[in-house]
Design a protein around this motif. Structure first.
Motif, short mmCIF file in Angstrom:
data_model
loop_
_atom_site.label_atom_id
_atom_site.label_comp_id
_atom_site.label_asym_id
_atom_site.label_seq_id
_atom_site.Cartn_x
_atom_site.Cartn_y
_atom_site.Cartn_z
N THR A 119 37.95 42.77 61.39
CA THR A 119 38.41 42.17 62.63
C THR A 119 39.42 43.17 63.20
O THR A 119 40.38 43.53 62.53
CB THR A 119 39.07 40.81 62.36
OG1 THR A 119 38.09 39.97 61.71
CG2 THR A 119 39.54 40.14 63.63
N ALA A 120 39.16 43.66 64.42
CA ALA A 120 39.94 44.80 64.93
C ALA A 120 40.30 44.61 66.39
O ALA A 120 39.55 44.02 67.17
CB ALA A 120 39.13 46.09 64.77
N MET A 121 41.48 45.16 66.75
CA MET A 121 41.92 45.22 68.14
C MET A 121 42.75 46.49 68.30
O MET A 121 43.68 46.72 67.54
CB MET A 121 42.75 43.99 68.51
CG MET A 121 43.28 44.03 69.92
SD MET A 121 43.98 42.46 70.57
CE MET A 121 45.04 41.90 69.28
N ALA A 122 42.39 47.30 69.29
CA ALA A 122 43.12 48.53 69.57
C ALA A 122 43.27 48.64 71.08
O ALA A 122 42.54 47.99 71.84
CB ALA A 122 42.36 49.74 69.02
N ALA A 169 47.14 39.21 61.24
CA ALA A 169 46.36 37.97 61.37
C ALA A 169 47.17 36.80 60.85
O ALA A 169 47.94 36.94 59.89
CB ALA A 169 45.05 38.08 60.61
N GLY A 170 46.99 35.66 61.49
CA GLY A 170 47.70 34.45 61.10
C GLY A 170 46.91 33.60 60.13
O GLY A 170 46.95 32.38 60.21
N ALA A 171 46.20 34.23 59.22
CA ALA A 171 45.41 33.50 58.21
C ALA A 171 45.48 34.28 56.91
O ALA A 171 45.61 35.50 56.90
CB ALA A 171 43.96 33.35 58.66
N ASP A 172 45.41 33.55 55.81
CA ASP A 172 45.43 34.20 54.50
C ASP A 172 44.07 34.78 54.17
O ASP A 172 43.03 34.20 54.51
CB ASP A 172 45.82 33.19 53.41
CG ASP A 172 47.27 32.73 53.56
OD1 ASP A 172 48.10 33.52 54.04
OD2 ASP A 172 47.56 31.57 53.20
N THR A 199 43.59 33.95 64.39
CA THR A 199 44.45 34.47 65.45
C THR A 199 45.07 35.78 64.99
O THR A 199 45.67 35.85 63.91
CB THR A 199 45.57 33.46 65.78
OG1 THR A 199 44.96 32.24 66.22
CG2 THR A 199 46.49 33.99 66.86
N THR A 200 44.92 36.82 65.81
CA THR A 200 45.51 38.12 65.51
C THR A 200 46.49 38.49 66.61
O THR A 200 46.32 38.09 67.76
CB THR A 200 44.44 39.22 65.39
OG1 THR A 200 43.76 39.35 66.64
CG2 THR A 200 43.44 38.91 64.29
N THR A 201 47.52 39.27 66.25
CA THR A 201 48.49 39.73 67.24
C THR A 201 48.73 41.22 67.08
O THR A 201 48.71 41.75 65.97
CB THR A 201 49.82 38.97 67.11
OG1 THR A 201 50.32 39.12 65.78
CG2 THR A 201 49.67 37.50 67.44
N LEU A 202 48.95 41.86 68.22
CA LEU A 202 49.23 43.29 68.26
C LEU A 202 50.39 43.53 69.22
O LEU A 202 50.28 43.27 70.41
CB LEU A 202 48.00 44.07 68.73
CG LEU A 202 48.15 45.60 68.80
CD1 LEU A 202 48.29 46.19 67.41
CD2 LEU A 202 46.96 46.22 69.52
N PRO A 203 51.54 44.04 68.70
CA PRO A 203 52.63 44.38 69.61
C PRO A 203 52.28 45.63 70.40
O PRO A 203 51.76 46.59 69.84
CB PRO A 203 53.82 44.61 68.67
CG PRO A 203 53.23 44.89 67.34
CD PRO A 203 51.87 44.27 67.30
#
Length: 194
Positions: free
Chosen positions: A102-105, A118-121, A143-147
């Protein structure tokens, strides 16, 4: 006391017309309609967008924007029950070819200022024919977060990747580098409304 019974033009008519227009637009939006375009003919900008590809709906949003930095959040939701997504730490080609991270760039006017989280274990599963355990998230949305920060005004692109699988129903075709475009101004990044 004499009360006049003549009628004056009603001031309620313009208010009623405006209220009817507002209710009509709200109903259109609730039914999946598109917002009206502005006078320039372009749709209004937004800080949230969504797409669905290969069995997963991705909702992408910008939040906490201050002093040229904020957070990109992507919620990956498998459409079918019993499907999971793979860990953000999975190698790009999976484990022995199984799975995709699972990726976001980001690129362009936006730069990452930290790691994707990611907000999951993470849990490990065994896949037939694969010697090593495969790290996945529990079935359902992740749910994933990227600053991020903006170095300049201009265009930016978010690239998203994922694959969803079920232990009973197999896997969907992986998605790699799905582009979502933004425009960055002093007010922060916005997505163009579809």
């Amino acid at each position: 006391m004499n009360v006049s019974t003549h009628t004056r033009p009603s001031r309620k008519a313009p208010v009623a017309a405006a209220l009817l227009t507002f209710v009509s637009l709200a109903a259109l939006a609730a039914c999946g309609g598109q917002p009206a375009k502005d006078a320039g003919g372009s749709a209004p900008a937004t800080r949230t967008t969504r797409f669905t590809e290969n069995g997963v709906t991705v909702t992408l949003s910008v939040s906490d924007w201050q002093a040229s930095q904020g957070t990109l959040t992507a919620v990956f939701t498998p459409e079918a029950k019993g499907f999971h997504l793979y860990s953000t730490d999975l190698p790009p080609t999976g484990i022995e070819g199984v799975g995709r991270p699972t990726a976001m760039a980001v690129n362009g006017a936006l730069k990452a200022r930290g790691r994707l989280t990611a907000g999951a274990d993470v849990r490990s599963i065994s896949v037939p024919g694969v010697d090593a355990p495969v790290p996945v998230y529990p079935d359902g949305p992740v749910t994933t977060t990227l600053p991020v920060r903006a170095d300049t005004d201009g265009d930016a692109t978010v690239l998203l990747g994922y694959a969803s699988c079920s232990t009973q129903d197999g896997c969907t075709i992986p998605v790699s580098d799905h582009p979502v475009h933004l425009h960055v101004t002093d007010d922060g990044p916005t997505f163009d409304a579809a």
